[in-house]
Structure formats: structure tokens, C-alpha cells
Design an enzyme around this catalytic site. Sequence first.
Site, PDB file in Angstrom:
ATOM      1  N   SER A  53      -7.401   2.404  10.080  1.00 32.07           N
ATOM      2  CA  SER A  53      -6.518   3.483   9.623  1.00 32.07           C
ATOM      3  C   SER A  53      -7.059   4.088   8.326  1.00 32.07           C
ATOM      4  CB  SER A  53      -5.108   2.944   9.378  1.00 32.07           C
ATOM      5  OG  SER A  53      -4.580   2.392  10.542  1.00 32.07           O
TER       6      SER A  53
ATOM      7  N   LYS B  42       0.859  -1.190   0.000  1.00 32.74           N
ATOM      8  CA  LYS B  42       0.000   0.000   0.000  1.00 32.74           C
ATOM      9  C   LYS B  42       0.896   1.242   0.000  1.00 32.74           C
ATOM     10  CE  LYS B  42      -2.610  -2.619   3.398  1.00 32.74           C
ATOM     11  NZ  LYS B  42      -2.944  -2.702   4.834  1.00 32.74           N
TER      12      LYS B  42
END
Length: 169
Positions: free
Chosen positions: A128, A41
Site C-alpha cells: 500500500s 500510521k
Amino acid sequence: MKQAIYPGSFDPVTLGHLDIIRRGSRVVDHLIVAVLVNSAKSPLFSVEERVEMLRHETAHMPNVEVQSFQGLLVDYARMTGSAFIVRGLRAVTDFEYELQISQTNKMIAPEIDTVFFTTSLNYSYVSSSVVKEIASYGGAIEKMVTPYVAECVKTKIKMQMEEQSYEQH
Ligand code: PNS
């Protein structure tokens, strides 16, 4: 000494993560919170920033240490002498992914067990990604992260937006 490792991206650390760290640290002698370097990511925060936020939030927990790691989690667990991996389960949607990771890790390192903590209900919706999404639209994130992390997220997003508008001109 009973030692566990709590791995993750922590981009950024949420109240849900801190809840797992608090509870995990109560069942072992030493808990290593391990921030993954080179996650596929593209993170909002650098690894150093994520480690710094975690250290800030766990400074009062004497048996918690924050480190970063690269490569396979089980290699890092072996290297640090950790017999357990700690992970949090928020909802049934986490289960399939977590089961796959834990079984893969067990296959590579049979001596290491994964222990799951079910996330407290108040944090079951917190992630998150949700924190970053809400903050990017100027929404309130104070119920999902600590005041310090909230400031870090807002500052970072503001900086990113300024950079983007500078690049467009
Ligand atoms: O917070 P995250 O992103 O859900 O954490 C995922 C993490 C860091 C636990 C996982 O990606 C990981 O362990 N990566 C290291 C590489 C590895 O060991 N892969 C094998 C298991 S699939």
C-alpha cells in the site's frame, strides 16, 4: 464452521491483498477481512473508505465479509469466533515482523493460530505504501491495484494536493 480473520490496514487494498483474500477464502468456510481502526500510521483513506473499497472488490466472493475493528486483534478474533488469523508474507523482510506479531498473539490467545500465505511472485513488490508513493508522483499504479481502487487513490491524492495548495494561499 472454519472461520479465519485477515487483518490489516488496507490503505488501500492492493492486488497482493486480494490474492491473499482469494486464496484464504478457499481454505475456510468464512473469511472476515478486518480493517484496523486507529492505526498509528496516518492513513490516506478513512476506515469507512477502506472498508468500502474492500467490499467493492470482494462483492463476488460469497464467503468473504469485510468489517473494521479496534483494539487487540485477538480480542476481535475471539469475539467473532475466528480460530485462525491469515497474513501474507512477501519477502524475508516481512518475516521478522510477522513472526513477532504472531508469537505475541499466540501468547495472549493460545487457541488462535496464524496461518501465512506466501504472496504470489507477481505481487511480491506490491505494498500500500508503494502504491501511495508512486501515485503521489503521478506514476502508474494500475499493475498494483484494481481499476476502481486506482481511481479512488488518484482522486484522493488530487483532493489532498488541492487542499494543501489552498492552505498555502
Ligand atoms: O496491514 P498492517 O498494517 O501490516 O496490519 C497490522 C495489523 C493490523 C495486523 C496489526 O497492527 C494488528 O493486529 N493491530 C491490532 C493491535 C494488536 O492486536 N496488537 C498486538 C499484536 S502486535
